[in-house]
Design a protein around this motif. Structure first.
Motif, PDB file in Angstrom:
ATOM      1  N   ALA A  53       0.815  -1.218   0.000  1.00 48.49           N
ATOM      2  CA  ALA A  53       0.000   0.000   0.000  1.00 48.49           C
ATOM      3  C   ALA A  53       0.848   1.267   0.000  1.00 48.49           C
ATOM      4  O   ALA A  53       0.481   2.280  -0.605  1.00 48.49           O
ATOM      5  CB  ALA A  53      -0.957   0.000   1.185  1.00 48.49           C
ATOM      6  N   ILE A  54       2.006   1.240   0.703  1.00 50.63           N
ATOM      7  CA  ILE A  54       2.832   2.447   0.778  1.00 50.63           C
ATOM      8  C   ILE A  54       3.849   2.533  -0.358  1.00 50.63           C
ATOM      9  O   ILE A  54       4.417   3.595  -0.599  1.00 50.63           O
ATOM     10  CB  ILE A  54       3.581   2.513   2.128  1.00 50.63           C
ATOM     11  N   THR A  55       4.058   1.450  -1.083  1.00 47.76           N
ATOM     12  CA  THR A  55       5.077   1.450  -2.136  1.00 47.76           C
ATOM     13  C   THR A  55       4.769   2.413  -3.281  1.00 47.76           C
ATOM     14  O   THR A  55       5.676   3.078  -3.783  1.00 47.76           O
ATOM     15  CB  THR A  55       5.274   0.020  -2.677  1.00 47.76           C
ATOM     16  N   PRO A  56       3.517   2.556  -3.768  1.00 52.38           N
ATOM     17  CA  PRO A  56       3.268   3.477  -4.880  1.00 52.38           C
ATOM     18  C   PRO A  56       3.596   4.933  -4.571  1.00 52.38           C
ATOM     19  O   PRO A  56       3.708   5.743  -5.502  1.00 52.38           O
ATOM     20  CB  PRO A  56       1.763   3.309  -5.148  1.00 52.38           C
ATOM     21  N   SER A  57       3.759   5.278  -3.296  1.00 56.76           N
ATOM     22  CA  SER A  57       4.062   6.671  -2.962  1.00 56.76           C
ATOM     23  C   SER A  57       5.458   7.088  -3.404  1.00 56.76           C
ATOM     24  O   SER A  57       5.735   8.280  -3.529  1.00 56.76           O
ATOM     25  CB  SER A  57       3.905   6.903  -1.456  1.00 56.76           C
ATOM     26  N   THR A  64       5.968  -1.917  -7.157  1.00 58.47           N
ATOM     27  CA  THR A  64       4.755  -2.203  -6.390  1.00 58.47           C
ATOM     28  C   THR A  64       4.340  -3.651  -6.564  1.00 58.47           C
ATOM     29  O   THR A  64       3.940  -4.332  -5.593  1.00 58.47           O
ATOM     30  CB  THR A  64       3.617  -1.269  -6.839  1.00 58.47           C
ATOM     31  N   ALA A  65       4.433  -4.148  -7.813  1.00 61.81           N
ATOM     32  CA  ALA A  65       4.102  -5.556  -8.055  1.00 61.81           C
ATOM     33  C   ALA A  65       5.078  -6.478  -7.327  1.00 61.81           C
ATOM     34  O   ALA A  65       4.675  -7.525  -6.779  1.00 61.81           O
ATOM     35  CB  ALA A  65       4.129  -5.835  -9.558  1.00 61.81           C
ATOM     36  N   CYS A 107      -1.483   2.272  -9.998  1.00 64.97           N
ATOM     37  CA  CYS A 107      -0.154   2.862 -10.148  1.00 64.97           C
ATOM     38  C   CYS A 107       0.184   3.063 -11.624  1.00 64.97           C
ATOM     39  O   CYS A 107       0.769   4.080 -12.013  1.00 64.97           O
ATOM     40  CB  CYS A 107       0.875   1.949  -9.478  1.00 64.97           C
ATOM     41  N   ARG A 108      -0.203   2.104 -12.467  1.00 69.54           N
ATOM     42  CA  ARG A 108      -0.004   2.258 -13.913  1.00 69.54           C
ATOM     43  C   ARG A 108      -0.839   3.403 -14.459  1.00 69.54           C
ATOM     44  O   ARG A 108      -0.373   4.177 -15.315  1.00 69.54           O
ATOM     45  CB  ARG A 108      -0.353   0.962 -14.630  1.00 69.54           C
ATOM     46  N   LYS A 109      -2.074   3.527 -14.001  1.00 68.00           N
ATOM     47  CA  LYS A 109      -2.935   4.641 -14.445  1.00 68.00           C
ATOM     48  C   LYS A 109      -2.321   5.973 -14.041  1.00 68.00           C
ATOM     49  O   LYS A 109      -2.332   6.942 -14.825  1.00 68.00           O
ATOM     50  CB  LYS A 109      -4.331   4.494 -13.826  1.00 68.00           C
ATOM     51  N   ARG A 110      -1.779   6.037 -12.843  1.00 66.80           N
ATOM     52  CA  ARG A 110      -1.153   7.279 -12.380  1.00 66.80           C
ATOM     53  C   ARG A 110       0.043   7.640 -13.251  1.00 66.80           C
ATOM     54  O   ARG A 110       0.220   8.802 -13.614  1.00 66.80           O
ATOM     55  CB  ARG A 110      -0.725   7.128 -10.929  1.00 66.80           C
ATOM     56  N   GLU A 111       0.854   6.646 -13.602  1.00 65.86           N
ATOM     57  CA  GLU A 111       2.025   6.931 -14.426  1.00 65.86           C
ATOM     58  C   GLU A 111       1.618   7.395 -15.819  1.00 65.86           C
ATOM     59  O   GLU A 111       2.280   8.247 -16.416  1.00 65.86           O
ATOM     60  CB  GLU A 111       2.910   5.687 -14.518  1.00 65.86           C
ATOM     61  N   ARG A 112       0.542   6.856 -16.360  1.00 66.32           N
ATOM     62  CA  ARG A 112       0.063   7.322 -17.659  1.00 66.32           C
ATOM     63  C   ARG A 112      -0.377   8.779 -17.575  1.00 66.32           C
ATOM     64  O   ARG A 112      -0.097   9.585 -18.481  1.00 66.32           O
ATOM     65  CB  ARG A 112      -1.098   6.449 -18.129  1.00 66.32           C
ATOM     66  N   ARG A 113      -1.067   9.132 -16.500  1.00 69.15           N
ATOM     67  CA  ARG A 113      -1.491  10.522 -16.333  1.00 69.15           C
ATOM     68  C   ARG A 113      -0.286  11.441 -16.168  1.00 69.15           C
ATOM     69  O   ARG A 113      -0.287  12.569 -16.675  1.00 69.15           O
ATOM     70  CB  ARG A 113      -2.409  10.644 -15.116  1.00 69.15           C
ATOM     71  N   ILE A 114       0.750  10.969 -15.480  1.00 72.79           N
ATOM     72  CA  ILE A 114       1.956  11.771 -15.328  1.00 72.79           C
ATOM     73  C   ILE A 114       2.625  12.009 -16.683  1.00 72.79           C
ATOM     74  O   ILE A 114       3.085  13.112 -16.981  1.00 72.79           O
ATOM     75  CB  ILE A 114       2.927  11.088 -14.351  1.00 72.79           C
TER      76      ILE A 114
END
Length: 411
Positions: A53-57, A64-65, A107-114
């Motif tokens: 849970a804390i790894t994506p930060s 994370t996987a 986390c993948r969705k966040r990276e795409r948005r970034i």
């Protein structure tokens, strides 16, 4: 070369996140050991979800996987060492696996948005370089510094504008603020700055330049209104306007001129004092095409050696502190009257952001202009002649500007 670059790109995020990766790994080890050694009626296995849970930060989907997989393996080890795979342990393992997969997905969705945001920022920066060109540090006898602070984190440019160009034996500058935000304001700003860069060379006076800019903006707004619904055309024409301040600063004459079209007045820093240069006859903003305009008016002021001018948009003076008070620009500038253009601009920018708590409510543009006697054309020529040893009477005639002595017969 491409492989090396890809490896370097992969190494950078790993380098920044591998130290923090020790935290979830340590949690997995600690929770597993304590759960195995604890009495059978105490179950700490569900706490393993904290690690993924804390790894994506601080890490991407791959790390994370990895952490999620290690947490599932640890839960499996706990189940094997504590009485086998009971229904309770099976549910815990399944739930931990599902939560880890969801974390990786988001986390993948966040990276795409970034990545999309990075592309938007790159386009914004390219637009800024095209529309809002950086001002040169020196123009004639003037030292210049400029700054643009965008209110939106995702954008580097908005409706504020500034430009400067050489015109004859002087420098002409404009600073303005387009009403509104978004692409429409950028379009209006680009039209005004394009018209200014073209007309500043051809117009003999600021009055003629102001008329040319007004005609260009009105023509642009009329063309925009033609593409809108007829019921919205009048609204479009009335809602778009640009406040502007136009200046003409001669190289050798200390008398400068300005015309103010609804813009905040500039500040003049002279011998440690700050003076607000109010216009005696302020004009309406550019683009108020339906208002009767009696003609642009000029205001002259003295701009001597070592004097400094501060031009700004209303985003500076309308910036509010958390308690609602406005930024006291003239009062703050009085503390730094002895600073050069870049240093003064840095002082104001840092102080302004600290005053508002780090976030502006509106775009803010500033231009600092200082007349430097060391950059005067006559001073530069005398210095070149002195250093190079070129004779004063080259070509058989004395250079009246290069030598401090009077020509024969003129004493």
């Amino acid at each position: 070369m491409g492989l090396r670059r890809r490896l370097a790109d992969l190494w950078q995020p790993w380098q920044s996140g591998h130290a923090l990766l020790a935290i979830p790994l340590a949690l997995i080890v600690a929770i597993t050991v304590v759960d195995v050694l604890a009495p059978r009626h105490i179950h700490l296995g569900p706490l393993l979800v904290v690690a993924p849970a804390i790894t994506p930060s601080f890490a991407g989907p791959r790390l994370t996987a990895l952490v999620g997989a290690l947490a599932v393996i640890a839960q499996t080890v706990v189940a094997a060492l504590r009485g086998g795979f009971t229904a309770n342990h099976q549910v815990q393992i399944a739930a931990l696996a599902v939560i880890s997969l969801l974390l990786v997905y988001f986390c993948r969705k966040r990276e795409r948005r970034i990545r999309v945001l990075d592309r938007v920022r790159s386009v914004s920066e390219a637009t800024q370089r095209v529309v809002l060109r950086p001002l040169p540090h020196r123009m004639g006898p003037l030292r210049i510094a400029s700054s643009y602070l965008a209110a939106e984190d995702e954008a580097q440019i908005g409706g504020d504008l500034y430009a400067a160009t050489r015109a004859g034996n002087g420098t002409r500058l404009i600073i303005g603020d387009v009403r509104g935000k978004g692409l429409t304001s950028i379009s209006d700003a680009s039209v005004l700055m394009g018209a200014f860069r073209e007309a500043a060379h051809r117009s003999t006076t600021l009055l003629e330049l102001g008329d040319t800019l007004e005609n260009s903006i009105c023509r642009h707004l009329a063309e925009q209104a033609e593409h809108t619904h007829h019921s919205e055309a009048d609204h479009e024409l009335h809602e778009h306007f640009i406040t502007a301040l136009i200046l003409d600063i001669p190289d050798e004459d200390p008398m400068a001129q300005m015309t103010n079209c609804g813009h905040p007045p500039p500040l003049l820093l002279h011998k440690g004092r700050v003076t607000t240069l109010y216009s005696s006859h302020p004009q309406p903003p550019l683009g108020m095409c339906d208002l009767p305009r009696t003609g642009f008016t000029l205001n002259a002021f003295t701009f001597e050696d070592d004097d400094t001018l501060l031009l700004y948009t209303d985003g500076v003076i309308e910036a509010r502190a958390p308690d609602g008070t406005f930024y006291p620009l003239a009062e703050r500038v009085a503390q730094w009257t002895g600073s050069g253009p870049e240093k003064l601009l840095n002082h104001i920018r840092d102080d302004l952001l600290a005053f508002v708590g780090g976030h502006l409510g509106d775009d803010a543009a500033m231009v600092v202009i200082q007349r430097s006697p060391k950059l005067q054309p006559g001073h530069q020529l005398r210095k070149i002649i002195h250093v190079s040893g070129i004779p004063h009477h080259a070509g058989g005639a004395p250079d009246a500007e290069a030598t401090p002595h009077s020509a024969p017969g003129q004493e």
